[in-house]
Every structure is written in C-alpha cells, then in structure tokens.
Design a protein around this motif. Sequence first.
Motif, PDB file in Angstrom:
ATOM      1  N   GLY A  87       0.800  -1.214   0.000  1.00 14.11           N
ATOM      2  CA  GLY A  87       0.000   0.000   0.000  1.00 14.11           C
ATOM      3  C   GLY A  87       0.833   1.264   0.000  1.00 14.11           C
ATOM      4  N   MET A  88       2.148   1.117  -0.109  1.00 19.47           N
ATOM      5  CA  MET A  88       3.068   2.261  -0.094  1.00 19.47           C
ATOM      6  C   MET A  88       4.096   2.073  -1.215  1.00 19.47           C
ATOM      7  SD  MET A  88       3.678   2.499   4.016  1.00 19.47           S
ATOM      8  CE  MET A  88       2.309   2.409   5.165  1.00 19.47           C
ATOM      9  N   GLY A  89       3.591   1.655  -2.367  1.00 16.66           N
ATOM     10  CA  GLY A  89       4.449   1.364  -3.510  1.00 16.66           C
ATOM     11  C   GLY A  89       4.175  -0.004  -4.093  1.00 16.66           C
ATOM     12  N   LEU A  90       3.873  -0.970  -3.217  1.00 15.09           N
ATOM     13  CA  LEU A  90       3.559  -2.326  -3.664  1.00 15.09           C
ATOM     14  C   LEU A  90       2.047  -2.483  -3.688  1.00 15.09           C
ATOM     15  CD1 LEU A  90       5.271  -4.980  -4.255  1.00 15.09           C
ATOM     16  CD2 LEU A  90       4.468  -5.742  -2.022  1.00 15.09           C
ATOM     17  N   GLY A  91       1.494  -2.706  -4.870  1.00 16.02           N
ATOM     18  CA  GLY A  91       0.050  -2.849  -5.005  1.00 16.02           C
ATOM     19  C   GLY A  91      -0.402  -4.275  -4.727  1.00 16.02           C
ATOM     20  N   TRP A  92      -1.724  -4.488  -4.703  1.00 17.09           N
ATOM     21  CA  TRP A  92      -2.256  -5.815  -4.445  1.00 17.09           C
ATOM     22  C   TRP A  92      -1.844  -6.834  -5.512  1.00 17.09           C
ATOM     23  CZ3 TRP A  92      -3.302  -9.580  -1.637  1.00 17.09           C
ATOM     24  CH2 TRP A  92      -4.187 -10.613  -1.996  1.00 17.09           C
ATOM     25  N   PRO A  93      -1.803  -6.507  -6.804  1.00 16.06           N
ATOM     26  CA  PRO A  93      -1.347  -7.527  -7.773  1.00 16.06           C
ATOM     27  C   PRO A  93       0.057  -8.045  -7.455  1.00 16.06           C
ATOM     28  CG  PRO A  93      -2.427  -5.724  -8.915  1.00 16.06           C
ATOM     29  CD  PRO A  93      -2.267  -5.277  -7.490  1.00 16.06           C
ATOM     30  N   GLU A  94       0.966  -7.142  -7.096  1.00 17.91           N
ATOM     31  CA  GLU A  94       2.331  -7.570  -6.760  1.00 17.91           C
ATOM     32  C   GLU A  94       2.351  -8.302  -5.419  1.00 17.91           C
ATOM     33  OE1 GLU A  94       2.113  -4.450  -9.591  1.00 17.91           O
ATOM     34  OE2 GLU A  94       1.584  -4.271  -7.466  1.00 17.91           O
ATOM     35  N   ALA A  95       1.573  -7.822  -4.453  1.00 19.20           N
ATOM     36  CA  ALA A  95       1.504  -8.488  -3.150  1.00 19.20           C
ATOM     37  C   ALA A  95       0.930  -9.891  -3.296  1.00 19.20           C
ATOM     38  CB  ALA A  95       0.660  -7.659  -2.182  1.00 19.20           C
TER      39      ALA A  95
END
Length: 387
Positions: A87-95
């Motif tokens: 949520g601070m650069g890493l979005g849900w698709p990448e997470a």
Amino acid sequence: MTTINLPLDGKIAPYTLTGTPIALVKRDAKAFPRIAFAAAHVVADPLADNDPWLTPAIDWERTLAFRHRLWDLGLGVAEAMDTAQRGMGLGWPEARDLIRRALGEAAGRKDALIACGAGTDHLTPGPDVTIDTILRAYEEQIETVEAAGGRIILMASRALAAAAKGPDDYVNVYDRILRQVKEPVIIHWLGEMFDPALEGYWGNSDHIEAMSTCLEVIEAHADKVDGIKISLLSKEKEVAMRRRLPKGVRMYTGDDFNYAELIAGDEEGHSDALLGIFDAIAPAASAALEALGRKSNLEFFDLLEPTVPLSRHIFKAPTRFYKTGVVFLAYLNGLQDHFVMVGGQQSTRSLTHLAELFRLADKARVLADPELAASRMRHVLAVHGVN
C-alpha cells in the motif's frame, strides 16, 4: 580497523568502525521461547525499464532468497506487510504474486513459519466505498491467501478508517470476517505514526478507548484469533492490552522502540514478536532469542539492547519512511547489490540520516562485513558529493 568520513553536524568527520559482527548461525525456531516473525522487505529490480513511482519492479530471486535467510535463522516471515511497502508502492497484484511465491518456497521446507497480510489496499478510499465494499475486499484477499495454503495476518484497512462512522462499523466488519476465516488470524493494529490514513482506527482517536473496541472483537472471537500485533510505539499501551487479552491469545509486539524488554516480559507475561526491525537485525534477533531460550537473560539483552538505538533511529518520525533504513542495511550487508526501492523510496531519508544509521549499525554489531559495508557507504557518499 576501517575508517570512513561521514557527515556529522553539518561537517565531515572521520568514523572508525569498532563493532565485531554477530555471526550468522543457522537455528531452529524450536530453540526460541517466543514466536518471532520478521516483516520482510522486497528487493526492487534496478534494471527494469519502468517508472518507479508508478510501476513496481521486483527482483524475485533476491526477494525469495532473503526469506530463506530468515527461515535459516529460525525466524518466521510476515509476508506482504508494510515493510514490503504494501500500500506504499507495492500494489495488491504484486503483493498477491509475492504471497503465492513465498508460500510456494515455504512449502519446500519443514521449518518455514509464514503468515501473510490480507487487507483492502486494492480499494481507493472515497465516498463510494461502503462497508459492504470493504467486506468484499477483505474476503477477496483472504480467499487468495487461504487458497494458497497460507495463514492470515488481518491488516488494518485505510478504506474502513475512512468509511466507518464509529466503533460499531469496526465491530461489524471484524465480526463478519472472523466468522469466515479457516484458521486463527493475527490482527494487525497499525498506528497512525506508521500510516496517517489510519488515524482513529477502531472508531476512536484515543488509543485506550480504541483498545476497548478491539478487545471486544477479540473476546467475541477468541477461537479465531491467534494474536494481535499492535504498532503504537508505546510499551505502556502494549503491556496494558497484553494483560487484558483472553487466555491463549498472543500479543505480538510491533513496538520497534521497546521490543527487547517487551519480548523478555515481566512476572505477568511477555510479548511474542512481529517486527519490521527483525528484517534488518535478523542475526542479532536470532542469537538473542536462542540465549533467552537458554534462560540467559543477560546475554539476551547484551545482544538485543544495542540494536534498540539503531531501531529507534530507523523508525524515527516520519515513521512511515522506516523502510528506507531497512533496505539500506540490506544493501550495506550485501543482501542486495543496490540501494533502489519500490516507488523510489530510497530518497525519503537524508544522507545525514543514513550516516548515523551506519554508525549505529556498527555499534549494534549488525554490519556483517564491515569492509564491504564501508565500501558501499562510500559509494552512497560519492553520489551525494562526499569523497
């Protein structure tokens, strides 16, 4: 001994390294008297042709190798948390990709403790986001983690903080989610010092009043709550809540200012650990926990207490920029070949901040190879015009 010129009080002054590195020794978590998760960071890919502020690029090989290092040390991995810039650069698709890959790596080991963050960060808070929308978002992420065989860390929701009208909305959301989960979860209460969008979480800006609402949720679903991680940077609030938890529900300290004494505990109890700083000081944390398991409290504090000033510096206000210090230490220690971060967040701390981090890391004995660390520090200094 190695000497390096570092900025200090607006001038350049020599600093001589004196710390003897704590050895990296493989350990079994069974030797530890506490459960200890390290919230692991992701390694950015510096060669990707992307716009770093807009599109994350991850070096998967180095990212997953770092998780094996933590497991080798006996530490658990808290996956896709705020240390990973969730949520601070890493979005849900990448997470989501990170969670699936990490769980796949863990499945190949017998000793891999892992739990994964599930939240609502694919929602953009706004007037059109309702409580039902937030519930569906939580359910989507929980389903993803559970389908991959993972345990849940139930993350705080920015969308819920924006949409909730009061404590009852929090109770209703957590009630519905906890009724559905397959295994007991770790609830994460992340304070506003880490994320300003979470101000007033649990429906109250007073942490003590908010704590009562959170405890109401936990007491109603104690069979579905393994523990709670609170990140309020207040040992007094953590201990107060720890003493009110239902029997069998763990307190996982998220206090990167006071973790040593909270883990050691007192006559009324102790905290387990789920800490971002354990990413950066993993060998020291592992050695200290092993010493505590041998009931050598003095050795435990000798190993861990010197890391506390370092942690307080890394997590100093604005606390949300702490990830820069975590990744900088990984670079100094040769765990990645560059000081590049998702979202370009290597720029969030000053050269003076990084120089003090270097000094404190040396004093804490967490520079694995002082010569390598000094060489890499000189590269960073040169980029900033210091030779």
